[in-house]
Design an enzyme around this catalytic site. Structure first.
Site, PDB file in Angstrom:
ATOM      1  N   ASN A   1      44.547 -38.932  91.706  1.00 26.89           N
ATOM      2  CA  ASN A   1      44.054 -37.856  90.848  1.00 26.89           C
ATOM      3  C   ASN A   1      44.996 -37.614  89.678  1.00 26.89           C
ATOM      4  O   ASN A   1      46.207 -37.708  89.814  1.00 26.89           O
ATOM      5  CB  ASN A   1      43.914 -36.562  91.650  1.00 26.89           C
ATOM      6  CG  ASN A   1      43.177 -35.500  90.855  1.00 26.89           C
ATOM      7  OD1 ASN A   1      41.995 -35.655  90.567  1.00 26.89           O
ATOM      8  ND2 ASN A   1      43.885 -34.456  90.455  1.00 26.89           N
TER       9      ASN A   1
ATOM     10  N   GLU B   1      41.402 -40.479  86.918  1.00 27.94           N
ATOM     11  CA  GLU B   1      41.166 -40.182  85.495  1.00 27.94           C
ATOM     12  C   GLU B   1      41.886 -41.163  84.569  1.00 27.94           C
ATOM     13  O   GLU B   1      41.476 -41.324  83.413  1.00 27.94           O
ATOM     14  CB  GLU B   1      41.572 -38.745  85.178  1.00 27.94           C
ATOM     15  CG  GLU B   1      40.639 -37.673  85.731  1.00 27.94           C
ATOM     16  CD  GLU B   1      40.963 -37.238  87.157  1.00 27.94           C
ATOM     17  OE1 GLU B   1      41.723 -37.948  87.840  1.00 27.94           O
ATOM     18  OE2 GLU B   1      40.441 -36.186  87.588  1.00 27.94           O
TER      19      GLU B   1
ATOM     20  N   ASP C   1      46.892 -17.283  78.916  1.00 24.45           N
ATOM     21  CA  ASP C   1      45.894 -18.339  79.124  1.00 24.45           C
ATOM     22  C   ASP C   1      44.899 -18.388  77.962  1.00 24.45           C
ATOM     23  O   ASP C   1      45.058 -17.680  76.967  1.00 24.45           O
ATOM     24  CB  ASP C   1      45.205 -18.140  80.484  1.00 24.45           C
ATOM     25  CG  ASP C   1      44.896 -19.484  81.132  1.00 24.45           C
ATOM     26  OD1 ASP C   1      44.500 -20.413  80.412  1.00 24.45           O
ATOM     27  OD2 ASP C   1      45.035 -19.617  82.362  1.00 24.45           O
TER      28      ASP C   1
HETATM   29  C1  LIG Z   1      45.564 -27.853  78.430  1.00 26.75           C
HETATM   30  C2  LIG Z   1      45.059 -27.695  79.831  1.00 26.75           C
HETATM   31  C3  LIG Z   1      45.802 -27.000  80.763  1.00 26.75           C
HETATM   32  C4  LIG Z   1      45.369 -26.880  82.081  1.00 26.75           C
HETATM   33  N1  LIG Z   1      46.150 -26.236  82.984  1.00 26.75           N
HETATM   34  C5  LIG Z   1      45.789 -26.221  84.293  1.00 26.75           C
HETATM   35  C6  LIG Z   1      46.642 -25.649  85.282  1.00 26.75           C
HETATM   36  O1  LIG Z   1      47.711 -25.123  84.970  1.00 26.75           O
HETATM   37  N2  LIG Z   1      46.242 -25.698  86.576  1.00 26.75           N
HETATM   38  C7  LIG Z   1      45.063 -26.271  86.956  1.00 26.75           C
HETATM   39  O2  LIG Z   1      44.776 -26.308  88.156  1.00 26.75           O
HETATM   40  N3  LIG Z   1      44.215 -26.790  86.032  1.00 26.75           N
HETATM   41  C8  LIG Z   1      44.557 -26.785  84.719  1.00 26.75           C
HETATM   42  N4  LIG Z   1      43.724 -27.339  83.784  1.00 26.75           N
HETATM   43  C9  LIG Z   1      42.387 -27.805  84.178  1.00 26.75           C
HETATM   44  C10 LIG Z   1      42.390 -29.156  84.813  1.00 26.75           C
HETATM   45  O3  LIG Z   1      43.197 -30.120  84.206  1.00 26.75           O
HETATM   46  C11 LIG Z   1      40.960 -29.674  84.757  1.00 26.75           C
HETATM   47  O4  LIG Z   1      40.091 -28.689  85.218  1.00 26.75           O
HETATM   48  C12 LIG Z   1      40.753 -30.908  85.553  1.00 26.75           C
HETATM   49  O5  LIG Z   1      39.418 -31.294  85.394  1.00 26.75           O
HETATM   50  C13 LIG Z   1      40.998 -30.678  87.018  1.00 26.75           C
HETATM   51  O6  LIG Z   1      41.133 -31.910  87.584  1.00 26.75           O
HETATM   52  P1  LIG Z   1      40.427 -32.281  88.956  1.00 26.75           P
HETATM   53  O7  LIG Z   1      38.959 -32.154  88.705  1.00 26.75           O
HETATM   54  O8  LIG Z   1      40.898 -33.660  89.173  1.00 26.75           O
HETATM   55  O9  LIG Z   1      40.927 -31.312  89.959  1.00 26.75           O
HETATM   56  C14 LIG Z   1      44.133 -27.439  82.458  1.00 26.75           C
HETATM   57  C15 LIG Z   1      43.373 -28.134  81.520  1.00 26.75           C
HETATM   58  C16 LIG Z   1      43.829 -28.261  80.232  1.00 26.75           C
HETATM   59  C17 LIG Z   1      43.006 -29.025  79.242  1.00 26.75           C
END
Ligand SMILES: Cc1cc2nc3c(=O)[nH]c(=O)nc-3n(C[C@H](O)[C@H](O)[C@H](O)COP(=O)(O)O)c2cc1C
Length: 449
Positions: A140, A204, A253
């Site tokens: 992941n 990803e 945020d």
């Molecule tokens: C700039 C940015 C910051 C993010 N920060 C977080 C974070 O701190 N914690 C989190 O769980 N997801 C965060 N996300 C969201 C995840 O990266 C995103 O939802 C991703 O699809 C989750 O991955 P997964 O589907 O593999 O769990 C962030 C996304 C972006 C674009």
């Protein structure tokens, strides 16, 4: 080449990169400049007070730059991302420039930004975290903000999704920590893929590789069991502790307001790999880059869901004013009077954090918010065209909602023309344009008087 530097070179040629001489401090000063130029050109800070490292910010700060990085036009974007998600391409693994220097780096040697007054400390906001399951079958990659606690530890915000599930699997396997890599300074395609909602089990990095037509190479980390892009600027190698937490937040945020403070896991940094003159990548919280990266992959899903209801969807805009997260405009071709409310329900199902959605006819550009407001003014009736869904799950980022239980209200607005009334009544009147007037206007538009 699929790395940040090659993309910055391209921005340079296109006049889309500004060099800031400085010297400026990573504490508030660089964030203040990033905020001032938000939505504009990318910024390269040449002199960072107290460090030899340069900082780049706003790389994915405009929709146009993201499209440029992916080599695609607006209309083809969603199809392209969906295709990559469904056809991930395995990456070659070998060495690369990120291994120029392999060392035990203290976090205090990195110019991590402290963005806002009242922040609990410096935050790494552009870090893309990789982890794999104990049996190696699931990989992941996702963004996670990281609060620097001291030279060797960070608190990581983990929303219960795929990384959280990997942590559970690791705990069940009897381990007390999970090896992770945190990559900073990446090509925009990797950033888009890392924020895309892909099925559990899809890596990803492979989605990014598909987006780049096979241009992403990975490398094995030196200190932990994890992969990272071989062309990254900087990779932190860490152990995500399953038995230790620290206070994380309050972080500013997407909304520009403060999220609540929580107990979150700790990552111990056990090593680092970086280019000799690595560039640190900044990402301003609540800035356009944050909103676009969060919102754009959701637009893909909204587009997909809406297309299940109506065949022709002209465009989807998670608007900047709605933080790229809470407000959405969808433009589509309406065939039946009942279509819009079904489209609204599909949109809310596609993106459960959404608060307000507006659907408009395909003659309205969803990115032109004046046109959208005109459609609401001339095609919407509050007694017939409003969809109100009370007591429903909404985003934790909405300060007006019950944030503890994530409960709130969703509102859908059908601003499409009624098919039960004559069409002419809704049409905007036009002035005929003769050839000489067209030529005259073109000359004025080109600045020739
Ligand atoms: C700039 C940015 C910051 C993010 N920060 C977080 C974070 O701190 N914690 C989190 O769980 N997801 C965060 N996300 C969201 C995840 O990266 C995103 O939802 C991703 O699809 C989750 O991955 P997964 O589907 O593999 O769990 C962030 C996304 C972006 C674009």
């Amino acid at each position: 080449m699929a790395d940040l530097r090659a993309f910055l070179d391209r921005l340079e040629v296109d006049g889309d990169l500004v060099h800031i001489d400085g010297p400026l401090s990573p504490r508030f000063e660089i964030p203040a400049v990033l905020k001032r130029f938000d939505c504009g050109k990318a910024l390269l800070f040449e002199k960072v007070e107290g460090y030899d490292t340069r900082i780049v910010g706003g790389v994915c700060g405009t929709r146009r730059r993201i499209l440029k990085a992916l080599g695609v036009e607006t209309e083809a974007l969603y199809g392209r991302i969906l295709h990559a998600v469904r056809n991930p391409t395995p990456c070659e693994v070998g060495d690369g420039p990120v291994k120029d220097v392999v060392e035990g780096l203290s976090l205090s040697e990195i110019p991590v930004l402290t963005h806002f007054e009242g922040d609990p400390g410096p935050y790494i906001t552009s870090g893309v975290l990789y982890a794999r399951s104990p049996d190696g079958s699931v990989e992941n990659v996702s963004f996670h903000r990281l609060l620097v606690l001291d030279g060797g530890r960070m608190a990581v915000r983990v929303v219960p999704r795929h990384l959280y599930r990997l942590m559970q699997l690791t705990r069940e396997a009897g381990a007390s920590s999970l090896d992770v890599s945190i990559s900073i300074g990446l090509h925009p395609a990797v950033m888009v893929a890392a924020s895309a909602p892909v099925p559990f089990g899809t890596c990803e990095f492979e989605v990014a590789n598909a987006l780049l037509g096979g241009g992403l190479r990975l490398t094995e980390c030196e200190h932990v069991d994890a992969l990272a892009p071989a062309d990254a600027e900087l990779v932190l190698e860490g152990r995500l502790r399953l038995d230790e937490e620290a206070a994380e937040g309050p972080f500013v945020d997407l909304s520009g307001t403060r999220d609540v403070e929580r107990r979150q896991p700790i990552i111990e940094v056990v090593g680092a790999m970086h280019r000799k003159d690595y560039i640190f990548q900044a990402l301003l919280p609540a800035g356009s880059e944050h909103r676009l990266l969060m919102g754009m992959p959701k637009e893909v899903r909204i587009w997909e869901y809406a297309r299940n209801v109506v065949p022709t969807v002209r465009g989807v805009n998670l608007t900047p004013g709605g933080m790229g997260w809470l407000h959405c405009v969808v433009s589509f071709e309406k065939f039946r009077e009942g279509d819009p409310k079904n489209v609204l329900m599909a949109i809310f199902a596609a993106h459960p954090s959404l608060k307000h959605a507006v659907v408009v006819d395909s003659d309205i550009d969803p990115f032109d918010l004046e046109q959208v407001e005109w459609a609401i003014a001339t095609r919407f009736r509050g007694d017939e065209d409003l969809l109100v869904i009370p007591h429903v799950r909404v985003s934790s980022l909405d300060p007006a909602s019950d944030q503890e239980h994530e409960l709130g209200c969703k509102v859908g607005i059908d601003a499409t023309k009624s098919l039960l009334k004559p069409e002419e009544g809704f049409r905007g009147a036009e002035i005929p344009l003769s050839e000489r007037v067209r030529k005259l206007l073109d000359r004025y538009a080109a600045g020739v008087h």
